[in-house]
Enzyme design. Sequence first.
Site, PDB file in Angstrom:
ATOM      1  N   HIS A 417       0.833  -1.213   0.000  1.00  0.00           N
ATOM      2  CA  HIS A 417       0.000   0.000   0.000  1.00  0.00           C
ATOM      3  C   HIS A 417       0.865   1.259   0.000  1.00  0.00           C
ATOM      4  O   HIS A 417       0.504   2.271   0.608  1.00  0.00           O
ATOM      5  CB  HIS A 417      -0.923  -0.003   1.235  1.00  0.00           C
ATOM      6  CG  HIS A 417      -1.928  -1.117   1.217  1.00  0.00           C
ATOM      7  ND1 HIS A 417      -2.622  -1.540   2.333  1.00  0.00           N
ATOM      8  CD2 HIS A 417      -2.372  -1.894   0.197  1.00  0.00           C
ATOM      9  CE1 HIS A 417      -3.433  -2.531   2.001  1.00  0.00           C
ATOM     10  NE2 HIS A 417      -3.304  -2.772   0.720  1.00  0.00           N
TER      11      HIS A 417
HETATM   12  C1  LIG Z   1      -0.712  -7.181  -5.712  1.00  0.00           C
HETATM   13  C2  LIG Z   1      -1.381  -5.975  -5.116  1.00  0.00           C
HETATM   14  C3  LIG Z   1      -2.564  -6.133  -4.391  1.00  0.00           C
HETATM   15  C4  LIG Z   1      -3.184  -5.017  -3.834  1.00  0.00           C
HETATM   16  N1  LIG Z   1      -4.409  -5.171  -3.242  1.00  0.00           N
HETATM   17  C5  LIG Z   1      -5.091  -4.070  -2.838  1.00  0.00           C
HETATM   18  C6  LIG Z   1      -6.431  -4.177  -2.379  1.00  0.00           C
HETATM   19  O1  LIG Z   1      -7.050  -5.238  -2.409  1.00  0.00           O
HETATM   20  N2  LIG Z   1      -7.039  -3.045  -1.917  1.00  0.00           N
HETATM   21  C7  LIG Z   1      -6.397  -1.840  -1.903  1.00  0.00           C
HETATM   22  O2  LIG Z   1      -6.992  -0.861  -1.444  1.00  0.00           O
HETATM   23  N3  LIG Z   1      -5.165  -1.709  -2.404  1.00  0.00           N
HETATM   24  C8  LIG Z   1      -4.512  -2.783  -2.902  1.00  0.00           C
HETATM   25  N4  LIG Z   1      -3.282  -2.642  -3.447  1.00  0.00           N
HETATM   26  C9  LIG Z   1      -2.752  -1.273  -3.621  1.00  0.00           C
HETATM   27  C10 LIG Z   1      -3.455  -0.530  -4.757  1.00  0.00           C
HETATM   28  O3  LIG Z   1      -3.807  -1.401  -5.802  1.00  0.00           O
HETATM   29  C11 LIG Z   1      -2.502   0.561  -5.256  1.00  0.00           C
HETATM   30  O4  LIG Z   1      -2.169   1.399  -4.172  1.00  0.00           O
HETATM   31  C12 LIG Z   1      -3.102   1.414  -6.365  1.00  0.00           C
HETATM   32  O5  LIG Z   1      -3.583   0.612  -7.419  1.00  0.00           O
HETATM   33  C13 LIG Z   1      -2.022   2.361  -6.862  1.00  0.00           C
HETATM   34  O6  LIG Z   1      -2.514   3.140  -7.917  1.00  0.00           O
HETATM   35  P1  LIG Z   1      -1.538   4.168  -8.649  1.00  0.00           P
HETATM   36  O7  LIG Z   1      -2.301   4.795  -9.736  1.00  0.00           O
HETATM   37  O8  LIG Z   1      -0.917   5.017  -7.596  1.00  0.00           O
HETATM   38  O9  LIG Z   1      -0.344   3.272  -9.248  1.00  0.00           O
HETATM   39  P2  LIG Z   1      -0.410   2.035 -10.242  1.00  0.00           P
HETATM   40  O10 LIG Z   1      -1.803   1.507 -10.333  1.00  0.00           O
HETATM   41  O11 LIG Z   1       0.666   1.102  -9.811  1.00  0.00           O
HETATM   42  O12 LIG Z   1      -0.082   2.655 -11.673  1.00  0.00           O
HETATM   43  C14 LIG Z   1       1.171   3.087 -12.102  1.00  0.00           C
HETATM   44  C15 LIG Z   1       1.248   2.797 -13.600  1.00  0.00           C
HETATM   45  O13 LIG Z   1       2.305   3.567 -14.169  1.00  0.00           O
HETATM   46  C16 LIG Z   1       3.004   2.777 -15.105  1.00  0.00           C
HETATM   47  N5  LIG Z   1       4.351   3.346 -15.214  1.00  0.00           N
HETATM   48  C17 LIG Z   1       5.291   3.396 -14.247  1.00  0.00           C
HETATM   49  N6  LIG Z   1       6.381   4.034 -14.700  1.00  0.00           N
HETATM   50  C18 LIG Z   1       6.123   4.398 -15.975  1.00  0.00           C
HETATM   51  C19 LIG Z   1       6.877   5.092 -16.967  1.00  0.00           C
HETATM   52  N7  LIG Z   1       8.124   5.539 -16.721  1.00  0.00           N
HETATM   53  N8  LIG Z   1       6.332   5.289 -18.197  1.00  0.00           N
HETATM   54  C20 LIG Z   1       5.068   4.852 -18.459  1.00  0.00           C
HETATM   55  N9  LIG Z   1       4.317   4.178 -17.542  1.00  0.00           N
HETATM   56  C21 LIG Z   1       4.830   3.966 -16.312  1.00  0.00           C
HETATM   57  C22 LIG Z   1       2.967   1.381 -14.487  1.00  0.00           C
HETATM   58  O14 LIG Z   1       3.224   0.377 -15.443  1.00  0.00           O
HETATM   59  C23 LIG Z   1       1.559   1.338 -13.908  1.00  0.00           C
HETATM   60  O15 LIG Z   1       0.631   0.851 -14.842  1.00  0.00           O
HETATM   61  C24 LIG Z   1      -2.616  -3.731  -3.993  1.00  0.00           C
HETATM   62  C25 LIG Z   1      -1.424  -3.576  -4.700  1.00  0.00           C
HETATM   63  C26 LIG Z   1      -0.810  -4.677  -5.275  1.00  0.00           C
HETATM   64  C27 LIG Z   1       0.461  -4.481  -6.070  1.00  0.00           C
END
Ligand SMILES: Cc1cc2nc3c(=O)[nH]c(=O)nc-3n(C[C@H](O)[C@H](O)[C@H](O)COP(=O)(O)OP(=O)(O)OC[C@H]3O[C@@H](n4cnc5c(N)ncnc54)[C@H](O)[C@@H]3O)c2cc1C
Length: 492
Positions: A417
């Site tokens: 998280h």
């Molecule tokens: C296995 C797992 C299970 C989880 N389960 C839960 C749950 O059940 N409930 C909950 O509340 N939270 C859960 N979490 C946490 C939650 O899913 C994340 O906190 C949330 O999805 C993060 O969203 P975000 O947009 O910040 O990042 P992300 O969804 O990680 O998105 C970042 C994106 O940017 C892309 N990216 C990165 N660098 C670059 C670059 N240089 N150029 C182009 N693209 C790039 C990546 O490929 C990715 O697609 C879980 C996380 C994981 C990994």
Amino acid sequence: MLPAHADVVVVGGGSCGSVVAARISDDPDRSVLLLEEGPGYRSVADTPREILDAATIPVGPGSRWAATFPARPTPETGTTVSRGRLLGGSGAVNGAYFVRARPGDLAHWPASWSYDEVLADFRAVETDTDFPGDLHGSDGPVPVARVPWDRLHPVSAAFHRTAVSAGFATVDDLNAPGPDGVGRVPLNIRDGMRVGPALAYLLPVLHRPNLTVTTGTEVLRVVVANGRAVAVKVAEGTGARTITADHVVVCAGAVRSPQLLMLSGIGPADELRRIGITLQHNLSGVGRDFTDHPEVAIGYRYRRDVPTGSPLLETVLHTGTLELRPYTVPFGAAIPGSGVADPVFGVVLTRPRSRGRIVLDRADPRSAPVLDYRYLGHPQDRADLREGVRLASNMLAAMTDLVDASGLTTTLGTSLHLSGTCRMGDDEGAVVDERCRVRGIDGLSVVDTSVFPEVPSRGPHATAVMLAHRFGVSLWRSEAPRRHTRRFTPPV
Ligand SMILES: Cc1cc2nc3c(=O)[nH]c(=O)nc-3n(C[C@H](O)[C@H](O)[C@H](O)COP(=O)(O)OP(=O)(O)OC[C@H]3O[C@@H](n4cnc5c(N)ncnc54)[C@H](O)[C@@H]3O)c2cc1C
């Protein structure tokens, strides 16, 4: 084919990037380019089965849907952690636990993000099929429901009974403010399908002429000139290509967003000097003082066969600074390749005091950085987790019909998280202001869990979607740069 310019470039098509691109492209006069480095899909029919299947978390070793990072839970221990690396990001591969931050969590945010201020945004992102009413949305993109009481997995049902016998109250709606207790997890699952932000927000708007979504495209850095973000460099073969933009919104997640800022010369001056990157703007908080939930996995044995195929987590108990998680199946069944054969019971510290940091490799700053969690650094964190393990062990011992509680094992890990690597605020360590604008750089925003001032005391996903929605709908509109005027070259 990549355009040479977009009014808005969104970096990363994960949970937040999917929502941001969808909401900003609501304005047909604004061109939006979403750049995602992982693989993609164009429709539900085209989406891989393991991404749709809510009972599978496809981030095990060798997964083509995940990026892996070296991690140090404590200074003495090492492991790796995974995050989603595909359209939809971590929200496309996660446990589908969709629970809101508590009002007390948001009290640590700037005042414009108080629970009362953001309730309308929490409502707008969801359709809650169990609890219609003032607290819940009825026409938002993300479906939210709980497993009916009479259909709970045997482990979830036994856990609930045991918690109630131990004196804990049943909480009907974990997304409502109120006292602690044991309740059913709000899940973004419909008919067994995980409906993350890519499916809920992005796929329905892919047809828009003003929205371009490109997958398999890594952004190398943001180009800053005279204190303003003017372009991004994307990898192309062994070289790089420049795409100009009026505004860049970084949504690369809590690991890659701070890394990208540092690769662009925005970050702590001492750290940039160490890795040999020319400083554009000194922001001491980039990559520092992050928070995440430490989680102790208690391994045990079943006494009899239990069904597979349920959501990994259907019920939880909240008490004080602890969340107890009776996972329904061994991780080896839910996370292909993870190799964890025994079922586990999670003990999560919901309000950790320890703070970690992202450490870039000096020899190759573009490579996967180390996540230095520094868990258990604070004595109270140790004491609270020890208390949680004691409570969980007692509960397991009471679930005699299902659980063989002899020979319990414990392993310290993380709930995945990660939050606060580019914190929102107005103190010296803050990286973005309350509108998600990078402090001191024009035309650049960060919108993902890296801007959370600290990890909420619940899973962060619902709060991340709320943040991205709020940015795309209201913050963005009041901050939107003047529309790009297309240059017209008359024929000679
Ligand atoms: C296995 C797992 C299970 C989880 N389960 C839960 C749950 O059940 N409930 C909950 O509340 N939270 C859960 N979490 C946490 C939650 O899913 C994340 O906190 C949330 O999805 C993060 O969203 P975000 O947009 O910040 O990042 P992300 O969804 O990680 O998105 C970042 C994106 O940017 C892309 N990216 C990165 N660098 C670059 C670059 N240089 N150029 C182009 N693209 C790039 C990546 O490929 C990715 O697609 C879980 C996380 C994981 C990994």
